[in-house]
Structures are given as structure tokens and as C-alpha cells.
Design an enzyme around this catalytic site. Structure first.
Site, PDB file in Angstrom:
ATOM      1  N   TYR A 179     -31.418  -6.075 -70.966  1.00 53.61           N
ATOM      2  CA  TYR A 179     -30.858  -7.040 -70.063  1.00 53.61           C
ATOM      3  C   TYR A 179     -30.069  -7.743 -71.161  1.00 53.61           C
ATOM      4  CZ  TYR A 179     -33.100  -4.608 -66.242  1.00 53.61           C
ATOM      5  OH  TYR A 179     -33.465  -3.773 -65.265  1.00 53.61           O
ATOM      6  N   ARG A 226     -41.039 -11.453 -73.830  1.00 53.91           N
ATOM      7  CA  ARG A 226     -41.299 -10.028 -73.600  1.00 53.91           C
ATOM      8  C   ARG A 226     -40.287  -9.210 -74.374  1.00 53.91           C
ATOM      9  NH1 ARG A 226     -41.919  -5.927 -68.557  1.00 53.91           N
ATOM     10  NH2 ARG A 226     -43.889  -5.009 -69.153  1.00 53.91           N
ATOM     11  N   ARG A 318     -47.497  -0.491 -62.836  1.00 53.68           N
ATOM     12  CA  ARG A 318     -47.713   0.203 -61.614  1.00 53.68           C
ATOM     13  C   ARG A 318     -49.061   0.313 -60.963  1.00 53.68           C
ATOM     14  NH1 ARG A 318     -45.065   5.445 -63.965  1.00 53.68           N
ATOM     15  NH2 ARG A 318     -45.860   4.335 -65.767  1.00 53.68           N
TER      16      ARG A 318
HETATM   17  C1  8OZ Z   1     -36.922  -1.589 -62.037  1.00 55.28           C
HETATM   18  C2  8OZ Z   1     -35.822  -1.737 -61.276  1.00 55.28           C
HETATM   19  C3  8OZ Z   1     -35.174  -2.880 -61.445  1.00 55.28           C
HETATM   20  C4  8OZ Z   1     -35.344  -3.802 -62.662  1.00 55.28           C
HETATM   21  C5  8OZ Z   1     -36.904  -4.359 -65.743  1.00 55.28           C
HETATM   22  C6  8OZ Z   1     -36.451  -6.061 -64.249  1.00 55.28           C
HETATM   23  O1  8OZ Z   1     -36.988  -3.128 -66.019  1.00 55.28           O
HETATM   24  C7  8OZ Z   1     -36.615  -4.752 -64.381  1.00 55.28           C
HETATM   25  C8  8OZ Z   1     -36.285  -3.620 -63.264  1.00 55.28           C
HETATM   26  C9  8OZ Z   1     -37.123  -2.591 -62.846  1.00 55.28           C
HETATM   27  O2  8OZ Z   1     -37.163  -5.256 -66.771  1.00 55.28           O
END
Ligand code: 8OZ
Length: 364
Positions: A179, A226, A318
Site C-alpha cells: 500500500y 508493520r 486467520r
Molecule cells: C485482504 C483484503 C483486502 C485488504 C492487507 C489490508 O493485506 C489488507 C487487505 C487484506 O494489508
């Protein structure tokens, strides 16, 4: 010697054991990012985790990339989160909020006025994101101008203040999973020519500046970060050309802020614990503070990792979906339930708040 089930402290946050609940996107807020009361019950049920790290939460409208993910930038968001933190505290738990800006993993239809998403450079992501009507490829982003970056940091500040108003115990800066912040870190997605591009120092600057800004609001001992040097999950994003050096530099730099913790995804998200090609303990040492290990840990590996001082906490993702009482099950070595993948994202109570504890489960 530390034990997975012994109490301790992570930064200024007391934890009743060393099992953290990893951030888990569940996509059950409304289209404005406001949680329904279901979230109160969901987090309350999981409050025996030593530390809950909330699902990734959008810091701004621009930072949003998936339908039905929650936000922390309006008063309505604060009002919806407050009963969640109260419920966790009443149940004896602690919860930090994960601050999220998706960068290029977004779609025009989720942005104000249908504008393109923003990124370090105008390189379109692959993969899929989720909009109101279903899965779509992320839209072509535009590169942020240098003079827009202070505004992004201000959005993190605003979200940090709002998370305080909502009663959290701290925040985690999401600088992982490809991201916005990680798009700046990697040379595969950052082709900038300014003070936020080219060198490792420049590419790690935004994560550092965001962590510092948020630490000014919360106090550094209530802020974690993170990282995920090996994930390609969102947007089929290529790795950095030299992850060990790049993330090692960043870990050391973050260490100067005296933060609560560094949290690493040791491998591929949703993948196995394939960390052979990378030395995560080098990041732990470079950071010099508390370390949360994550990805594919089972009971045995989590216990030995804590006992050997390789981590201060182990985050499980999970397994917390189908096992609200994961800590108790691990402690008693009871079998774990497997949650069905179809209800991971979106929907209502089903697959969200209807998993029984081991003690309450019907025996067959
Ligand atoms: C799964 C689906 C959508 C977003 C990440 C915030 O991978 C997510 C995310 C995980 O950090």
C-alpha cells in the site's frame, strides 16, 4: 524466561499474553466506512488476545481502496469505533488501530469525484481490488506532487487524533502489503526524483515521517509499525531490488523513535512461513525494540519463538477468524476450527460473530 502465555508489556501497553490478533480485513462496515454494531461483538469475542491489532482502517477518503472497509477520519467513524474499544477494555483486552492509506490499490469509483488514486509514481497495479459492485483492477494512479506530501502526513495526524478520541490503546502504522507507504519504500513502485525517491534514505522517508508524526500525538510507546519485505500480495507488486538493505535501514531508523514495536510479516501474506531468503532477526536487531512476528506460525513455533527471545509477541491472523478463544485453545492445546474463506470478506454476522468457543462448541 518469557512464555507465550505470560503477561508483559509492549511499549506502554500491558498485554496479558504474547498472542496478538493480526489485522484482518473483514469488509463489513458500510460504504462510508462506518462500522455496524456487529464489529463490537466481533472484537469483544476476541479480547483474550494479548493485543488486538484492528483491521486496516482508512485514514482519509483518498486512502480508501476497498468497499466496506472502515475509516477513522470522521466523527461518525469515531462514534462507531468507541463502543468497540470499550467492549474490548471491559473484557480485559487491549486494542490498537491500524492506520491505512492504500495508495495505488484503489479505484476511481471509490475516490472523491471519481479522481484517480495517488501513488509515488504513475504505475498501475495489477491484481484486483473490491468496489461496491465487485472485483476490479486498480485504476491508473497519479504521482503525488512533493508539495502534497505534508497533507498526507496531516491525514495520518488527523486519523491518529481520532483514534485517540475513539479510545484505542495506540496505533499501528500500516507500512506493509504494497500500500502507499510500502509503494514509497520499494524501488519497483517508486521512480521519484525528489526527496522521497531514489536513495534508500529517501524511499523510507515517508514511513519514518508518518511514524514520527503519529508518535507526537500518541507518544512513541503507543505506536507500532508493520513491514512486509517479501509480500507481493496487493497489486502483484514486485519486491524491492534489495529488501535486506532497504528494510534493515528502515528498521534501524524507526528504532531511533523508541516506538512500541516493529511487526513483520515474515514471508508472503496468506502464504507459508517461508522466511529462509530473508533475515528477519536482522530487522529485529536493527530496530532494537519489541518485535511482533507474524505469518504461518503454529502453536509449537510460536512457543519456541517466544521462549528463545526471537519475538515479544506472535501475531495470528486467520486462526482468529474461526477461533475467538484462540489464546485459550493454544494454551490448552485444543483443536482449532477452520473458518470458511467465503465469509472472510463482506456480508454480515455469518462467518463473523458466529464461531463458538471450544467450550461452547457442539460435540459430534
Ligand atoms: C485482504 C483484503 C483486502 C485488504 C492487507 C489490508 O493485506 C489488507 C487487505 C487484506 O494489508
Amino acid at each position: 524466561m518469557a512464555d507465550l502465555f505470560s503477561p508483559g508489556k509492549i511499549g506502554a501497553i500491558p498485554v496479558s499474553n504474547r498472542v496478538a490478533m493480526a489485522p484482518l480485513t473483514r469488509a463489513r462496515a458500510d460504504m462510508e466506512g462506518v462500522h455496524t454494531p456487529l464489529a463490537i461483538e466481533y472484537y469483544r469475542q476476541r479480547a483474550s488476545a494479548g493485543l488486538i491489532i484492528s483491521e486496516a482502517t482508512n485514514i482519509s477518503r483518498q486512502g480508501r481502496g476497498y468497499a466496506f472497509t472502515p475509516g477513522i477520519y470522521t466523527d461518525a467513524h469515531v462514534r462507531a469505533w468507541r463502543p468497540v474499544t470499550e467492549a474490548v477494555h471491559e473484557a480485559g483486552g487491549h486494542i490498537v488501530l491500524q492506520l491505512w492509506h492504500v495508495g495505488r490499490i484503489s479505484h476511481d469509483s471509490l475516490q472523491e469525484g471519481g479522481q484517480p488514486p495517488v501513488a509515488p509514481s504513475a504505475i498501475q497495479a495489477g491484481g484486483l481490488t473490491y468496489i461496491e459492485t465487485g472485483f476490479e483492477r486498480p485504476s491508473m494512479p497519479r504521482a503525488l506532487r512533493t508539495d502534497e506530501i505534508p497533507g498526507i502526513i496531516d491525514d495520518y495526524r488527523n486519523a491518529a487524533r481520532k483514534s485517540k478520541d475513539a479510545g484505542f490503546d495506540g496505533v499501528e502504522v500500516h507500512s506493509a502489503n504494497c500500500y502507499l507507504l510500502e509503494e514509497f519504500i520499494r524501488d519497483s513502485t517508486n521512480k521519484r526524483d525528489d526527496a522521497y525517491g531514489r536513495s534508500v534514505e529517501n524511499r523510507t522517508r515517508l514511513t519514518f515521517e508518518v511514524a514520527r508524526a503519529v508518535a507526537e500525538i500518541w507518544g512513541p510507546e503507543r505506536v507500532g509499525v508493520r513491514l512486509s519485505p517479501l509480500t507481493k500480495s496487493a497489486g502483484d507488486t514486485p519486491l524491492d531490488s534489495d529488501p535486506q538493505t532497504t528494510y534493515g535501514f528502515l528498521a534501524e531508523r524507526l528504532g531511533t523513535l523508541n516506538l512500541a514495536y516493529l511487526h513483520c510479516i515474515e514471508g508472503q501474506t496468506r502464504g507459508d512461513n517461508a522466511k529462509a531468503e530473508f533475515d528477519f532477526q536482522a530487522l529485529h536487531r536493527a530496530f532494537g525494540g519489541a518485535y511482533i512476528a507474524n505469518n504461518g506460525y503454529d502453536r509449537e513455533l510460536a512457543m519456541t519463538t517466544i521462549a528463545n527471545g526471537l519475538a515479544d509477541m506472535v501475531a495470528f491472523g486467520r486462526p482468529f477468524i474461526g477461533n475467538p478463544d484462540l489464546v485459550e485453545r493454544l494454551q490448552r492445546d485444543e483443536p482449532l476450527a477452520t473458518a470458511p474463506q467465503e465469509t472472510f470478506y463482506g456480508g454480515g454476522a455469518k462467518g463473523y460473530i458466529d464461531f463458538p468457543t471450544f467450550a461452547a462448541a457442539p460435540t459430534s
